[in-house]
Design a protein around this motif. Structure first.
Motif, PDB file in Angstrom:
ATOM      1  N   VAL A   1       0.971  -1.001  -0.046  1.00  0.00           N
ATOM      2  CA  VAL A   1       0.019  -0.030   0.029  1.00  0.00           C
ATOM      3  C   VAL A   1       0.961   1.445  -0.092  1.00  0.00           C
ATOM      4  CG1 VAL A   1      -1.719   1.280   1.557  1.00  0.00           C
ATOM      5  CG2 VAL A   1      -2.007  -1.214   1.050  1.00  0.00           C
ATOM      6  N   CYS A   2       1.915   1.172   0.871  1.00  0.00           N
ATOM      7  CA  CYS A   2       2.940   2.303   0.918  1.00  0.00           C
ATOM      8  C   CYS A   2       3.605   2.489  -0.324  1.00  0.00           C
ATOM      9  CB  CYS A   2       3.787   2.151   1.935  1.00  0.00           C
ATOM     10  SG  CYS A   2       4.980   3.835   2.338  1.00  0.00           S
ATOM     11  N   LEU A   3       4.157   1.474  -1.000  1.00  0.00           N
ATOM     12  CA  LEU A   3       4.756   1.562  -2.360  1.00  0.00           C
ATOM     13  C   LEU A   3       4.012   1.960  -3.414  1.00  0.00           C
ATOM     14  CD1 LEU A   3       6.819  -1.827  -2.140  1.00  0.00           C
ATOM     15  CD2 LEU A   3       7.819   0.356  -1.786  1.00  0.00           C
ATOM     16  N   LYS A   4       2.584   1.455  -3.327  1.00  0.00           N
ATOM     17  CA  LYS A   4       1.719   2.219  -4.518  1.00  0.00           C
ATOM     18  C   LYS A   4       1.465   3.751  -4.236  1.00  0.00           C
ATOM     19  CE  LYS A   4      -1.635   1.867  -7.419  1.00  0.00           C
ATOM     20  NZ  LYS A   4      -1.054   1.755  -8.903  1.00  0.00           N
ATOM     21  N   LYS A   5       1.260   4.113  -2.996  1.00  0.00           N
ATOM     22  CA  LYS A   5       1.108   5.464  -2.651  1.00  0.00           C
ATOM     23  C   LYS A   5       2.487   6.561  -3.029  1.00  0.00           C
ATOM     24  CE  LYS A   5      -2.084   5.098   1.275  1.00  0.00           C
ATOM     25  NZ  LYS A   5      -2.222   5.429   2.632  1.00  0.00           N
ATOM     26  N   CYS A   6       3.653   5.667  -3.087  1.00  0.00           N
ATOM     27  CA  CYS A   6       4.891   6.432  -3.578  1.00  0.00           C
ATOM     28  C   CYS A   6       4.993   6.516  -4.951  1.00  0.00           C
ATOM     29  CB  CYS A   6       6.011   5.562  -2.876  1.00  0.00           C
ATOM     30  SG  CYS A   6       6.288   5.913  -1.064  1.00  0.00           S
ATOM     31  N   GLY A   7       4.028   5.721  -5.544  1.00  0.00           N
ATOM     32  CA  GLY A   7       4.032   6.002  -7.106  1.00  0.00           C
ATOM     33  C   GLY A   7       4.488   4.636  -7.712  1.00  0.00           C
ATOM     34  N   MET A   8       4.777   3.436  -7.126  1.00  0.00           N
ATOM     35  CA  MET A   8       5.221   2.433  -7.779  1.00  0.00           C
ATOM     36  C   MET A   8       4.192   1.768  -8.577  1.00  0.00           C
ATOM     37  SD  MET A   8       7.799  -0.379  -5.614  1.00  0.00           S
ATOM     38  CE  MET A   8       9.100   0.862  -5.689  1.00  0.00           C
TER      39      MET A   8
ATOM     40  N   GLU B   1      13.577  10.359  -4.296  1.00  0.00           N
ATOM     41  CA  GLU B   1      13.762  11.744  -5.245  1.00  0.00           C
ATOM     42  C   GLU B   1      12.326  12.092  -6.104  1.00  0.00           C
ATOM     43  OE1 GLU B   1      15.672  15.015  -6.574  1.00  0.00           O
ATOM     44  OE2 GLU B   1      16.170  13.568  -4.855  1.00  0.00           O
ATOM     45  N   ALA B   2      11.759  11.094  -6.822  1.00  0.00           N
ATOM     46  CA  ALA B   2      10.540  11.649  -7.345  1.00  0.00           C
ATOM     47  C   ALA B   2       9.536  12.302  -6.301  1.00  0.00           C
ATOM     48  CB  ALA B   2       9.970  10.494  -8.038  1.00  0.00           C
ATOM     49  N   LEU B   3       9.406  11.548  -5.313  1.00  0.00           N
ATOM     50  CA  LEU B   3       8.518  12.129  -4.355  1.00  0.00           C
ATOM     51  C   LEU B   3       9.004  13.443  -3.777  1.00  0.00           C
ATOM     52  CD1 LEU B   3       7.712   8.781  -2.100  1.00  0.00           C
ATOM     53  CD2 LEU B   3       5.998  10.302  -3.393  1.00  0.00           C
ATOM     54  N   ARG B   4      10.323  13.444  -3.510  1.00  0.00           N
ATOM     55  CA  ARG B   4      10.761  15.143  -3.015  1.00  0.00           C
ATOM     56  C   ARG B   4      10.406  16.175  -4.328  1.00  0.00           C
ATOM     57  NH1 ARG B   4      13.580  14.236   1.404  1.00  0.00           N
ATOM     58  NH2 ARG B   4      14.666  12.467   1.808  1.00  0.00           N
ATOM     59  N   ILE B   5      10.544  15.657  -5.672  1.00  0.00           N
ATOM     60  CA  ILE B   5      10.162  16.743  -6.382  1.00  0.00           C
ATOM     61  C   ILE B   5       8.716  17.090  -6.458  1.00  0.00           C
ATOM     62  CG2 ILE B   5      10.105  16.981  -8.796  1.00  0.00           C
ATOM     63  CD1 ILE B   5      12.734  15.208  -9.112  1.00  0.00           C
ATOM     64  N   SER B   6       7.784  15.925  -6.074  1.00  0.00           N
ATOM     65  CA  SER B   6       6.218  16.220  -6.190  1.00  0.00           C
ATOM     66  C   SER B   6       6.220  16.990  -5.075  1.00  0.00           C
ATOM     67  CB  SER B   6       5.642  14.897  -6.064  1.00  0.00           C
ATOM     68  OG  SER B   6       5.692  14.289  -7.242  1.00  0.00           O
ATOM     69  N   ILE B   7       6.746  16.777  -3.954  1.00  0.00           N
ATOM     70  CA  ILE B   7       6.275  17.591  -2.735  1.00  0.00           C
ATOM     71  C   ILE B   7       6.836  19.320  -3.240  1.00  0.00           C
ATOM     72  CG2 ILE B   7       7.169  18.143  -0.275  1.00  0.00           C
ATOM     73  CD1 ILE B   7       7.562  14.950   0.241  1.00  0.00           C
TER      74      ILE B   7
ATOM     75  N   ARG C   1      17.565  -2.917  -4.264  1.00  0.00           N
ATOM     76  CA  ARG C   1      16.299  -2.457  -3.768  1.00  0.00           C
ATOM     77  C   ARG C   1      16.285  -0.809  -3.065  1.00  0.00           C
ATOM     78  NH1 ARG C   1      15.237  -6.814   0.730  1.00  0.00           N
ATOM     79  NH2 ARG C   1      16.830  -7.893   0.015  1.00  0.00           N
ATOM     80  N   LYS C   2      17.453  -0.614  -2.593  1.00  0.00           N
ATOM     81  CA  LYS C   2      17.880   0.496  -2.030  1.00  0.00           C
ATOM     82  C   LYS C   2      17.915   1.678  -3.250  1.00  0.00           C
ATOM     83  CE  LYS C   2      21.176   1.725   0.965  1.00  0.00           C
ATOM     84  NZ  LYS C   2      20.527   2.642   1.896  1.00  0.00           N
ATOM     85  N   GLU C   3      18.526   1.125  -4.242  1.00  0.00           N
ATOM     86  CA  GLU C   3      18.353   2.143  -5.507  1.00  0.00           C
ATOM     87  C   GLU C   3      17.105   2.349  -5.978  1.00  0.00           C
ATOM     88  OE1 GLU C   3      19.251   4.520  -8.531  1.00  0.00           O
ATOM     89  OE2 GLU C   3      20.794   3.995  -7.047  1.00  0.00           O
ATOM     90  N   MET C   4      15.993   1.489  -6.086  1.00  0.00           N
ATOM     91  CA  MET C   4      14.821   1.656  -6.353  1.00  0.00           C
ATOM     92  C   MET C   4      14.200   2.622  -5.809  1.00  0.00           C
ATOM     93  SD  MET C   4      13.228  -2.157  -7.256  1.00  0.00           S
ATOM     94  CE  MET C   4      11.520  -1.310  -8.156  1.00  0.00           C
ATOM     95  N   LEU C   5      14.286   2.338  -4.209  1.00  0.00           N
ATOM     96  CA  LEU C   5      13.775   3.174  -3.176  1.00  0.00           C
ATOM     97  C   LEU C   5      14.365   4.728  -3.550  1.00  0.00           C
ATOM     98  CD1 LEU C   5      13.368   0.840  -0.237  1.00  0.00           C
ATOM     99  CD2 LEU C   5      11.629   1.520  -1.925  1.00  0.00           C
ATOM    100  N   ALA C   6      15.450   4.696  -3.611  1.00  0.00           N
ATOM    101  CA  ALA C   6      15.991   6.330  -3.881  1.00  0.00           C
ATOM    102  C   ALA C   6      15.526   6.831  -4.925  1.00  0.00           C
ATOM    103  CB  ALA C   6      17.677   6.093  -4.071  1.00  0.00           C
ATOM    104  N   ARG C   7      15.524   6.208  -6.000  1.00  0.00           N
ATOM    105  CA  ARG C   7      14.499   6.840  -6.852  1.00  0.00           C
ATOM    106  C   ARG C   7      13.144   7.240  -6.746  1.00  0.00           C
ATOM    107  NH1 ARG C   7      17.130   2.502 -10.105  1.00  0.00           N
ATOM    108  NH2 ARG C   7      14.962   1.441 -10.155  1.00  0.00           N
ATOM    109  N   LYS C   8      12.385   6.463  -6.151  1.00  0.00           N
ATOM    110  CA  LYS C   8      11.211   6.959  -5.716  1.00  0.00           C
ATOM    111  C   LYS C   8      11.230   7.868  -4.826  1.00  0.00           C
ATOM    112  CE  LYS C   8       8.623   4.308  -8.089  1.00  0.00           C
ATOM    113  NZ  LYS C   8       7.923   4.880  -9.181  1.00  0.00           N
TER     114      LYS C   8
END
Length: 133
Positions: free
Chosen positions: A52-59, A90-96, A81-88
């Motif tokens: 659910v959290c990953l979906k909310k993060c845009g995954m 960064e995208a969330l930070r831009i959205s914020i 996995r860390k790299e995947m999450l880091a990309r998400k």
């Protein structure tokens, strides 16, 4: 053990969404009761909350499948996995940042309207032409 409906309540998912996630293989090791209905344990519930959290993060579903596959491979895939999450992240930070700019615009516009309504400032619109008489 949790039934589908109980799992939905615990994870704040709709029945249809949880069923879809299960059918897509996103909830591994799903167990079935004697009536062949899905049942979930605490570990499943925790994982579903992660989804659910990953979906909310845009995954996307495909990205979640990749992430799940990496998780199932164990500790050796933590760097991926860390790299995947880091990309998400960064995208969330831009959205914020974009959302903060939108909120700032609305704050400014609300203040402008308040000043116009109180007579502190004349109303000027970019949409209404004033003739130059």
């Amino acid at each position: 053990m949790y039934t589908m409906m109980q799992a939905c309540r615990e994870t704040d998912m709709t029945y249809q969404a949880l069923k879809y996630y299960c059918n897509e293989g996103l909830v591994p090791n799903v167990k079935r009761d004697r009536n062949n209905r899905r049942v979930f344990d605490e570990r499943d519930i925790k994982w579903i909350r992660d989804l659910v959290c990953l979906k909310k993060c845009g995954m996307s579903i495909e990205e979640m499948k990749i992430y799940l596959n990496l998780c199932l491979q164990g500790e050796k895939t933590i760097p991926q996995r860390k790299e995947m999450l880091a990309r998400k992240q960064e995208a969330l930070r831009i959205s914020i940042q974009e959302l903060e700019e939108c909120v700032a615009y609305i704050d400014w516009k609300q203040n402008f309207y308040d000043e116009v309504l109180s007579g502190e400032r004349p109303y000027v619109s970019n949409l209404i032409r004033v003739s130059d008489d």
